[in-house]
Enzyme design. Structure first.
Site, PDB file in Angstrom:
ATOM      1  N   CYS A 134      13.570  77.561  11.724  1.00  0.00           N
ATOM      2  CA  CYS A 134      14.428  77.829  10.532  1.00  0.00           C
ATOM      3  C   CYS A 134      15.200  76.568  10.193  1.00  0.00           C
ATOM      4  O   CYS A 134      16.495  76.150  10.703  1.00  0.00           O
ATOM      5  CB  CYS A 134      15.441  79.115  10.723  1.00  0.00           C
ATOM      6  SG  CYS A 134      16.459  79.296   9.311  1.00  0.00           S
ATOM      7  N   CYS A 137      18.702  77.121   8.904  1.00  0.00           N
ATOM      8  CA  CYS A 137      19.643  77.539   9.903  1.00  0.00           C
ATOM      9  C   CYS A 137      20.233  76.159  10.587  1.00  0.00           C
ATOM     10  O   CYS A 137      21.589  76.077  10.904  1.00  0.00           O
ATOM     11  CB  CYS A 137      19.175  78.428  10.844  1.00  0.00           C
ATOM     12  SG  CYS A 137      18.214  79.707  10.285  1.00  0.00           S
ATOM     13  N   ASP A 138      19.393  75.486  11.038  1.00  0.00           N
ATOM     14  CA  ASP A 138      19.459  74.560  11.995  1.00  0.00           C
ATOM     15  C   ASP A 138      19.222  72.931  11.514  1.00  0.00           C
ATOM     16  O   ASP A 138      19.858  72.121  12.314  1.00  0.00           O
ATOM     17  CB  ASP A 138      18.467  74.748  13.356  1.00  0.00           C
ATOM     18  CG  ASP A 138      18.654  75.981  13.872  1.00  0.00           C
ATOM     19  OD1 ASP A 138      19.928  76.474  13.880  1.00  0.00           O
ATOM     20  OD2 ASP A 138      17.654  76.379  14.149  1.00  0.00           O
TER      21      ASP A 138
END
Ligand code: NDP
Length: 306
Positions: A134, A137-138
């Protein structure tokens, strides 16, 4: 046999939010969390894009809070998985892995999706230590660093362009000599200076040490094996919606995502609603999953009152 008004299947942002709303609507929801309480988000660390947390929030903390909020409002949240379900007529019959049976007036499916991985032992070893599925997300943790994205579809192209805005360099590792992505996405990738496409390449191994990912060993179709230096290794080779158990009754698209009616969460089976990633191949964010969990609970409430 236990009788339940509103059964929610899945303990991610969609399921917990549905439980919060269903509790406040006095539907006495029962939620089964499944194998991964907290959902996909728990595979990441800090969530920086969930509104309301100025300095970001630990992913597990966020999910625990959502869960606790649902419990405080009256939701009955249970560890356990659904073993079998019969959606052929109401009340719906559900078998739990504990051996219990439930009859439910309405069901909200919030079982999510799982990211596909390559299946390499080294990839497994560095999950959460540089290997991620992701970018949204990261990606932030790799600012000004070099990263690689695997895949040639719309997701890979979107994630590569997103990362290109944060990182120094992005390698796009594509197993063929063409991209599967839409022409518009392909153009975006090709016009982004700091993305380098590595055509005809497969990953043999994710390289790393105790600090995490340091590189990847690639095999090109012509037989050449070479290493790239990277700090982050992002998978974007597709997701797999967890919908098999329902597909006998509930309409799914060609990729297995549950089809809902327009902007609602209604499936083709009256009384069965779907929320979160199991019905969303596009956005796949905690906030969009939570929002669709809210919609599903409101739809279930309306349905049960009818
Ligand atoms: P796709 O299935 O479309 O693409 C997967 C990609 O990963 C393909 O390029 C495939 O290669 C590659 N791949 C699969 N397995 C491996 C493997 N083992 N090793 C290396 N590469 C592999 O998935 P997406 O998640 O990209 O998209 C899913 C759907 O969501 C699509 O319909 C897409 O259009 C849509 N979508 C739309 C967006 C938008 O409109 N903004 C954004 C994101 C997704 P190969 O091509 O060789 O099979």
């Amino acid at each position: 046999m236990e009788k339940v008004k509103c059964l929610i299947i899945g303990g991610g942002p969609a399921g917990y939010t549905a439980a919060i709303y269903a509790s406040r609507a006095a539907l006495s929801p029962v939620l089964y969390e499944g194998l991964e309480p907290g959902g996909q988000l728990t595979t990441t660390t800090v969530v920086e894009n969930f509104p309301g947390f100025e300095n970001g929030v630990d992913a597990n903390e966020l999910m625990n809070s959502m869960r606790a909020q649902a419990v405080r409002l009256g939701a009955d949240i249970r560890r356990g998985c659904i073993n079998g379900i019969d959606l052929s007529g109401r009340p719906f019959k559900v078998n739990i892995d504990t051996g219990d049976e439930i009859e439910a007036e309405a069901v909200i499916i919030a079982t999510g999706a799982t990211a596909k991985y390559l299946g390499l032992p080294s990839e497994q070893k560095f999950r959460g230590l540089g290997v991620s599925a992701c970018a949204t997300c990261d990606g932030f943790f790799y600012r000004k660093k070099d990263v690689a994205v695997v895949g040639g579809g719309d997701t890979a192209c979107e994630e590569a362009t997103y990362l290109a805005g944060l990182c120094r360099k992005v390698y796009l590792i594509v197993r063929r000599d063409v991209l599967r992505a839409s022409v518009a996405m392909q153009e975006r990738v090709k016009n982004t200076e700091n993305i380098e496409i590595l055509w005809n390449c497969n990953t043999q191994e994710v390289l790393g040490d105790e600090s995490g990912v340091t590189g990847a060993r690639l095999l090109r179709k012509d037989g050449e094996v070479f290493d790239i230096k990277i700090d982050g290794f992002f998978l974007a080779i597709g997701h797999h919606p967890v919908s098999e158990m329902f597909a006998k009754w509930v309409r799914t698209d060609e990729n297995g995502y549950i089809v809902t009616d327009g902007r609602s969460s209604e499936t083709n089976v009256p009384g069965v609603f779907a929320a979160g990633d199991v019905q969303d191949p596009h956005y796949r964010q905690a906030i969009t999953a939570a929002a669709s969990g809210c919609r599903a609970a409101l739809d279930a409430e309306k349905f049960l009152k009818r």
